[in-house]
Design a protein around this motif. Structure first.
Motif, PDB file in Angstrom:
ATOM      1  N   LEU A  84       0.794  -1.233   0.000  1.00 25.18           N
ATOM      2  CA  LEU A  84       0.000   0.000   0.000  1.00 25.18           C
ATOM      3  C   LEU A  84       0.825   1.282   0.000  1.00 25.18           C
ATOM      4  O   LEU A  84       0.271   2.359   0.170  1.00 25.18           O
ATOM      5  N   SER A  86       2.964   4.248  -1.827  1.00 23.63           N
ATOM      6  CA  SER A  86       2.902   4.863  -3.142  1.00 23.63           C
ATOM      7  C   SER A  86       4.194   5.640  -3.378  1.00 23.63           C
ATOM      8  O   SER A  86       5.019   5.750  -2.477  1.00 23.63           O
ATOM      9  N   TRP A 256      -2.646   8.195  -7.138  1.00 21.89           N
ATOM     10  CA  TRP A 256      -3.150   6.835  -7.300  1.00 21.89           C
ATOM     11  C   TRP A 256      -2.517   5.978  -8.381  1.00 21.89           C
ATOM     12  O   TRP A 256      -2.536   4.750  -8.272  1.00 21.89           O
ATOM     13  N   LEU A 259      -0.011   3.453  -7.246  1.00 23.82           N
ATOM     14  CA  LEU A 259      -0.533   2.378  -6.411  1.00 23.82           C
ATOM     15  C   LEU A 259      -1.323   1.382  -7.261  1.00 23.82           C
ATOM     16  O   LEU A 259      -1.252   0.171  -7.087  1.00 23.82           O
ATOM     17  N   LEU A 260      -2.055   1.982  -8.212  1.00 16.19           N
ATOM     18  CA  LEU A 260      -3.028   1.194  -8.958  1.00 16.19           C
ATOM     19  C   LEU A 260      -2.392   0.279 -10.005  1.00 16.19           C
ATOM     20  O   LEU A 260      -2.699  -0.918 -10.056  1.00 16.19           O
ATOM     21  N   HIS A 263      -0.795  -3.036  -8.926  1.00 16.87           N
ATOM     22  CA  HIS A 263      -1.794  -3.965  -8.408  1.00 16.87           C
ATOM     23  C   HIS A 263      -2.614  -4.582  -9.530  1.00 16.87           C
ATOM     24  O   HIS A 263      -2.918  -5.769  -9.510  1.00 16.87           O
ATOM     25  N   GLY A 313      -9.177   5.044  -8.908  1.00 12.23           N
ATOM     26  CA  GLY A 313      -8.321   4.359  -7.943  1.00 12.23           C
ATOM     27  C   GLY A 313      -9.142   3.727  -6.840  1.00 12.23           C
ATOM     28  O   GLY A 313      -8.944   2.562  -6.495  1.00 12.23           O
ATOM     29  N   LEU A 317      -9.369  -0.207  -6.319  1.00  7.99           N
ATOM     30  CA  LEU A 317      -8.788  -0.791  -5.106  1.00  7.99           C
ATOM     31  C   LEU A 317      -9.795  -1.725  -4.450  1.00  7.99           C
ATOM     32  O   LEU A 317      -9.464  -2.828  -4.027  1.00  7.99           O
ATOM     33  N   PHE A 320      -9.981  -4.817  -6.532  1.00  8.09           N
ATOM     34  CA  PHE A 320      -8.758  -5.590  -6.348  1.00  8.09           C
ATOM     35  C   PHE A 320      -8.831  -6.404  -5.061  1.00  8.09           C
ATOM     36  O   PHE A 320      -8.588  -7.598  -5.036  1.00  8.09           O
ATOM     37  N   LEU A 321      -9.220  -5.731  -3.980  1.00  4.10           N
ATOM     38  CA  LEU A 321      -9.295  -6.421  -2.692  1.00  4.10           C
ATOM     39  C   LEU A 321     -10.382  -7.484  -2.717  1.00  4.10           C
ATOM     40  O   LEU A 321     -10.237  -8.572  -2.178  1.00  4.10           O
TER      41      LEU A 321
END
Lengths: 328, 258
Positions: A84, A86, A256, A259-260, A263, A313, A317, A320-321
């Protein structure tokens, strides 16, 4: 999916996004027109002008920044063993913002000064983070994260103070607009400078990808394997900082993407380290191209790109989770 | 030869070793015995150069290991840590191939030759069918074997292992240690490892280092004439005479006294 297929897919996706982004805008260009301009040298003056001086330059800049932010994010996530973090974990964005704001408020805010100040501010913030982490001691990864939080908090406090001092009628809007990120002011010179900083950094990371893989292991293991971890961490932080600072100083804070993109690559392609490292660049570039295209076509006047990237984002997210649920 | 010259080390305020001096020669497999928290792990990390002594120096074959860079040191000692990271996700082959990361050029990954070498090593450990699997999908015992494979693949002269058998079932403990015994002989390598079970240690090591009260208080060699008496005495001392040690042929047996 086979490795070569993944690369092919990512490249084609980037190409599709790039072409789509070239065609759309306040002044739409058809594929035919673009083809004529590019390969036959024909077209209305206004179309040629828009294509070469605005649309193409902007799209290339978006590609560079998207790739840079994604790769920096991926390096940090690997280095910190934390999915998590960035690219601005060590305060680079905060520092860059403070630099840009100082240029806007006290140095007339010429674009060149703003870029130089924000680039320097970003680098400086990371240097302060590194020094603080040495003072904090303990486990290197944790002390760096803590130092980054401290520096970001300081930068935030400074940003708020400067905003409080700024003239609400003229300066405040400029600051806010900068903080939300936009590619609307990109020109050929900016693109050139960005490319000169970002391309060598990308190349270096790609060449050294097998060495960067050692970031995934614990520090003691890595050292026992014969890797100078101090140098490796410094290289990782140095390159990521240059990538992020180069991007942020030209286009403001684009949240974002860093981070994105990694993933999405990990979830969609189920990739190994090297694959993710290579794939997150085209995927990050594509995502930012799409976001920027939406930002400049959604309404009559352009909206800041971070509005789009933050929104997508957040949605991604969650997805994704949710998709990862039940997977090891 | 391994030599500690006046080595002192402490974690913050906690003194672990004070003026530790010894030399160890002519061994193949040395077992570190001692209760928890007596400095076995610290000793191993000092030997690996992962911790630097405050005072004194540590020499392996007359080379001060703290004067070497990481790359050179990695050819002398390799390491299997006690704690194994179970959040790590990486294909088994990639993980084992990391053993020689420092020997490759910066921009090179493992090639086909290395793939063959790793495969045959994993075959010896009977885990070549895990080669393409992700390490996070393995059981903790299998993972330990993969860590061992990486350390062996590193091809250093001395293999340092911190409690290599602590997470294995009884049969696997013997499998692993007898594999190591063969490996040391055929490849002409040395092993230093910490272990809690004196019976296992006696079965597979030829040298025994005893730690108590942050001191290395005795070194016993199997070939010593009074080896059994010395071991009985030292093991009893470790457990403050709460155990009785007896020998049945070539095996130690221990009873806990009430």
């Amino acid at each position: 999916m086979k490795t070569s297929k993944k690369y092919l897919f990512a490249s084609l996706f980037l190409l599709a996004c790039f072409v789509l982004s070239l065609t759309l805008g306040r002044y739409p260009l058809s594929l035919k027109e673009i083809f004529a301009i590019l390969f036959l040298g024909q077209g209305k003056d206004v179309a040629v002008n828009i294509f070469y001086n605005i649309r193409l330059v902007r799209c290339l800049q978006v590609v560079l920044c998207g790739a840079a932010l994604s790769l920096a994010g991926f390096l940090y996530q690997s280095g910190f063993h934390n999915a998590l973090v960035s690219p601005d974990t060590l305060g680079v964005s905060g520092g860059a913002s403070v630099g840009a704001i100082i240029a806007i408020l006290y140095f007339g805010g010429s674009p060149v000064l703003r870029q130089v100040f924000s680039f320097a501010g970003g680098i400086l913030a990371v240097i302060v983070s590194l020094l603080l982490s040495v003072l904090i001691g303990r486990d290197r990864r944790i002390s760096l994260l803590l130092a980054g939080i401290i520096v970001s908090a300081l930068a935030n406090s400074a940003i708020m103070a400067f905003k409080y001092l700024a003239d609400p009628a003229t300066q405040l809007a400029v600051i806010d607009y900068w903080l939300m990120g936009s590619f609307s002011l990109i020109d050929k010179n900016k693109l050139l400078i960005t490319a000169v900083i970002i391309l060598p950094c990308l190349l270096l990371v790609v060449l050294f990808r097998y060495r960067f893989k050692a970031l995934l292991l614990s520090e003691e293991e890595t050292r026992a394997l014969g890797v100078d971890t101090g140098k490796l961490y410094l290289l990782c932080i140095g390159v990521s900082t240059l990538l992020t600072a180069a991007s942020v100083s030209m286009s403001g804070i684009v949240s974002w993407i860093g981070l994105l993109a990694p993933h999405i690559v990990k979830t969609v392609f189920r990739s190994s380290f090297e694959e993710t490292l290579l794939l997150c660049m085209p995927i990050g570039a594509s995502l930012l191209l799409l976001s920027d295209t939406v930002a400049r076509t959604l309404t009559m006047s352009e909206i800041p790109v971070s509005i789009i990237t933050s929104l997508t984002g957040a949605v991604f997210l969650f997805l994704f989770l949710y998709l990862k649920k039940g997977r090891p | 030869m391994i030599e500690f010259r006046n080595v002192s080390f402490s974690y913050r305020q906690q003194k672990v070793f004070d003026d530790l001096c010894f030399s160890l020669d002519d061994f193949t497999s040395a077992a570190l015995l001692g209760l928890n928290g007596e400095g076995k792990t610290t000793f191993l990390k000092l030997l690996l150069g992962l911790l630097k002594p405050e005072k004194g120096s540590i020499l392996i074959d007359d080379i001060d290991i703290n004067r070497l860079n990481e790359e050179k040191r990695s050819r002398i000692v390799s390491y299997v840590p006690q704690d194994i990271d179970d959040s790590l996700s990486m294909p088994v082959f990639d993980f084992v191939a990391m053993g020689r990361i420092a020997r490759r050029d910066f921009f090179k990954g493992p090639d086909e030759k290395e793939e063959e070498a790793v495969r045959s090593l994993l075959r010896q450990l009977s885990c070549d069918d895990h080669m393409k699997k992700d390490i996070s999908a393995l059981s903790s015992g299998q993972r330990r074997l993969i860590y061992l494979a990486r350390a062996i693949y590193q091809d250093a002269g001395i293999l340092v292992m911190d409690e290599p058998v602590s997470s294995l079932d009884l049969l696997k403990q013997h499998d692993l240690l007898s594999f190591l015994q063969d490996h040391l002989l055929t490849e002409n390598k040395k092993l230093i490892f910490s272990i809690h079970d004196p019976c296992l240690a006696y079965g597979y090591a030829d040298t025994f280092l005893f730690f108590k009260d942050h001191r290395l208080f005795d070194i016993v060699k199997k070939k010593d004439t009074d080896c059994k008496e010395a071991l009985s005495k030292d093991i009893s001392a470790l457990y403050e005479n709460k155990v009785r040690v007896s020998f049945a042929g070539d095996k130690i047996s221990m009873d806990v006294l009430e």
